[in-house]
Enzyme design. Structure first.
Site, PDB file in Angstrom:
ATOM      1  N   ASN A  14       0.885  -1.179   0.000  1.00 45.86           N
ATOM      2  CA  ASN A  14       0.000   0.000   0.000  1.00 45.86           C
ATOM      3  C   ASN A  14       0.915   1.218   0.000  1.00 45.86           C
ATOM      4  O   ASN A  14       1.477   1.566   1.035  1.00 45.86           O
ATOM      5  CB  ASN A  14      -0.898  -0.006   1.247  1.00 45.86           C
ATOM      6  CG  ASN A  14      -1.669   1.295   1.390  1.00 45.86           C
ATOM      7  OD1 ASN A  14      -1.765   2.078   0.447  1.00 45.86           O
ATOM      8  ND2 ASN A  14      -2.226   1.523   2.582  1.00 45.86           N
ATOM      9  N   LYS A  16       0.202   4.227  -0.252  1.00 48.61           N
ATOM     10  CA  LYS A  16      -0.420   5.454   0.283  1.00 48.61           C
ATOM     11  C   LYS A  16      -0.149   6.611  -0.694  1.00 48.61           C
ATOM     12  O   LYS A  16      -0.058   6.380  -1.900  1.00 48.61           O
ATOM     13  CB  LYS A  16       0.092   5.767   1.683  1.00 48.61           C
ATOM     14  CG  LYS A  16       0.034   4.545   2.603  1.00 48.61           C
ATOM     15  CD  LYS A  16       0.191   4.905   4.033  1.00 48.61           C
ATOM     16  CE  LYS A  16       0.323   3.640   4.851  1.00 48.61           C
ATOM     17  NZ  LYS A  16       0.001   3.821   6.227  1.00 48.61           N
ATOM     18  N   HIS A  99      -9.523   0.965   4.817  1.00 47.85           N
ATOM     19  CA  HIS A  99      -8.238   1.218   5.486  1.00 47.85           C
ATOM     20  C   HIS A  99      -8.493   2.172   6.657  1.00 47.85           C
ATOM     21  O   HIS A  99      -9.322   3.079   6.567  1.00 47.85           O
ATOM     22  CB  HIS A  99      -7.233   1.824   4.496  1.00 47.85           C
ATOM     23  CG  HIS A  99      -5.839   1.856   5.057  1.00 47.85           C
ATOM     24  ND1 HIS A  99      -5.427   2.837   5.934  1.00 47.85           N
ATOM     25  CD2 HIS A  99      -4.787   1.014   4.890  1.00 47.85           C
ATOM     26  CE1 HIS A  99      -4.168   2.591   6.280  1.00 47.85           C
ATOM     27  NE2 HIS A  99      -3.763   1.492   5.659  1.00 47.85           N
ATOM     28  N   GLU A 101      -6.983   4.656   7.697  1.00 48.58           N
ATOM     29  CA  GLU A 101      -6.829   6.095   7.379  1.00 48.58           C
ATOM     30  C   GLU A 101      -8.083   6.620   6.682  1.00 48.58           C
ATOM     31  O   GLU A 101      -8.471   7.781   6.881  1.00 48.58           O
ATOM     32  CB  GLU A 101      -5.561   6.307   6.531  1.00 48.58           C
ATOM     33  CG  GLU A 101      -4.306   6.114   7.387  1.00 48.58           C
ATOM     34  CD  GLU A 101      -3.076   5.618   6.641  1.00 48.58           C
ATOM     35  OE1 GLU A 101      -3.031   5.722   5.412  1.00 48.58           O
ATOM     36  OE2 GLU A 101      -2.155   5.110   7.312  1.00 48.58           O
ATOM     37  N   GLU A 171      -5.530  -5.110  10.468  1.00 49.88           N
ATOM     38  CA  GLU A 171      -4.541  -4.052  10.669  1.00 49.88           C
ATOM     39  C   GLU A 171      -4.845  -3.323  11.975  1.00 49.88           C
ATOM     40  O   GLU A 171      -5.670  -2.396  11.990  1.00 49.88           O
ATOM     41  CB  GLU A 171      -4.588  -3.054   9.510  1.00 49.88           C
ATOM     42  CG  GLU A 171      -4.231  -3.661   8.173  1.00 49.88           C
ATOM     43  CD  GLU A 171      -3.580  -2.639   7.247  1.00 49.88           C
ATOM     44  OE1 GLU A 171      -2.477  -2.909   6.788  1.00 49.88           O
ATOM     45  OE2 GLU A 171      -4.170  -1.563   7.027  1.00 49.88           O
ATOM     46  N   GLY A 177       2.237   2.093  10.645  1.00 49.06           N
ATOM     47  CA  GLY A 177       3.192   3.185  10.476  1.00 49.06           C
ATOM     48  C   GLY A 177       3.853   3.629  11.774  1.00 49.06           C
ATOM     49  O   GLY A 177       4.472   4.687  11.829  1.00 49.06           O
ATOM     50  N   SER A 216       3.347  -2.306  10.355  1.00 46.39           N
ATOM     51  CA  SER A 216       4.792  -2.309  10.584  1.00 46.39           C
ATOM     52  C   SER A 216       5.457  -3.656  10.290  1.00 46.39           C
ATOM     53  O   SER A 216       6.365  -4.073  11.009  1.00 46.39           O
ATOM     54  CB  SER A 216       5.102  -1.833  12.011  1.00 46.39           C
ATOM     55  OG  SER A 216       4.619  -0.506  12.190  1.00 46.39           O
TER      56      SER A 216
HETATM   57  C1  PEP Z   1      -0.751   0.166   5.888  1.00 49.63           C
HETATM   58  O1  PEP Z   1      -0.660   1.290   5.424  1.00 49.63           O
HETATM   59  O2  PEP Z   1      -1.732  -0.526   5.610  1.00 49.63           O
HETATM   60  C2  PEP Z   1       0.307  -0.331   6.751  1.00 49.63           C
HETATM   61  C3  PEP Z   1       0.191  -1.509   7.279  1.00 49.63           C
HETATM   62  O3  PEP Z   1       1.391   0.526   6.944  1.00 49.63           O
HETATM   63  P1  PEP Z   1       2.806   0.132   7.646  1.00 49.63           P
HETATM   64  O4  PEP Z   1       3.263  -1.173   7.042  1.00 49.63           O
HETATM   65  O5  PEP Z   1       3.692   1.264   7.307  1.00 49.63           O
HETATM   66  O6  PEP Z   1       2.535  -0.004   9.096  1.00 49.63           O
END
Ligand code: PEP
Length: 257
Positions: A14, A16, A99, A101, A171, A177, A216
């Site tokens: 992803n 972003k 997601h 966000e 998630e 992040g 992460s």
């Molecule tokens: C994400 O954006 O879905 C995500 C898991 O980000 P990160 O791997 O940076 O934590």
């Protein structure tokens, strides 16, 4: 419900809101060439303006591409939105929906997420449905309730058969992040809860369902996470922006050929 059935692992990036035509070209080229060495399924979800570039570079390769969101509407006066059929025009296989966000910054409610899920499926895209609890919710002991509520909304709107054409990504919001990864045991617990919720409606769909972990993930922790019985790969944010890191995670999912 830990299962013994072996499901193909999927690693989806992803990106972003990152990238440029120039930097994407190097990243896409390195990922598609490196992924040839690994078994498994791989994808990158890029910003809308770069879908044509992803299609041009990745077509015919083993790396699929997709979008990070989709409109719940098929067409019409929805300024700024992008429909599922438009994503199809660019050869997308996947669309991320729900997601955290989108849920927290853009007000995507469970009902909106369910509508986006259905809109994606309707044109043959595979939705990657994100679910997960915030830190406050985890500390309040309501992780299961939150994740099951998010799953229930989609199951009620689309039906369990629809999950047979989809991917779920667990998630935990506190891990996205932040550099704080859920432990393999914490993630496995929630993945098993998600699978059990789907199994309540249809055991066969639950057995086949790919449930990704996101939060992460790095090449250094991916192998242990992906070794859990109900973790079928990862949704990768930050580490998907660096070819070597992303390929390290692909290696953990697919093993060397
Ligand atoms: C994400 O954006 O879905 C995500 C898991 O980000 P990160 O791997 O940076 O934590």
């Amino acid at each position: 419900m830990a299962t013994t059935m072996s499901r193909i692992k999927l690693v989806a990036g992803n990106w972003k809101m990152h990238g440029s035509l120039a930097s994407n070209l190097a990243l896409l080229t390195a990922v598609t060439s490196g992924a040839k060495a690994f078994d498994g399924q791989f994808a990158v979800c890029v910003p809308y303006p770069y879908l044509a570039q992803a299609q041009a570079v990745l077509a015919g390769s083993k790396v699929a591409w997709g979008a990070q969101d989709v409109s719940e509407h098929a067409l019409g006066a929805y300024t700024g939105e992008v429909s599922a059929s438009m994503l199809n025009d660019f050869g997308c296989r996947y669309a991320i929906v729900g997601h955290s966000e989108r849920r927290s910054f853009y007000g995507d409610t469970d009902a909106v997420v369910a509508a986006k899920f259905s809109a994606a499926l309707k044109v043959g895209l595979t939705p990657i449905l994100c679910v997960g609890e915030t830190l406050d919710e985890r500390e309040a002991g309501i992780t299961t309730a939150v994740v099951v509520r998010q799953m229930d909304a989609v199951l009620a709107a689309a039906g369990v058969a629809a999950l047979g054409q989809a991917v779920v990504a667990y998630e935990p919001v506190w891990a996205i992040g932040t550099g704080k990864t859920a432990t393999p045991a914490q993630a496995q617990d929630v993945h098993a809860i998600i699978r059990a919720r789907v199994a309540r409606d249809d055991k066969a769909v639950a057995e086949r369902l790919q449930i990704l972990y996101g939060g992460s993930v790095k090449s250094t922790n991916a192998r242990e996470l992906f070794g859990q019985p109900d973790i079928d790969g990862g949704l990768i944010g930050g580490a998907s922006l660096v070819a070597e890191d992303f390929l390290g995670i692909c290696a953990a999912a697919g093993g060397q050929r």
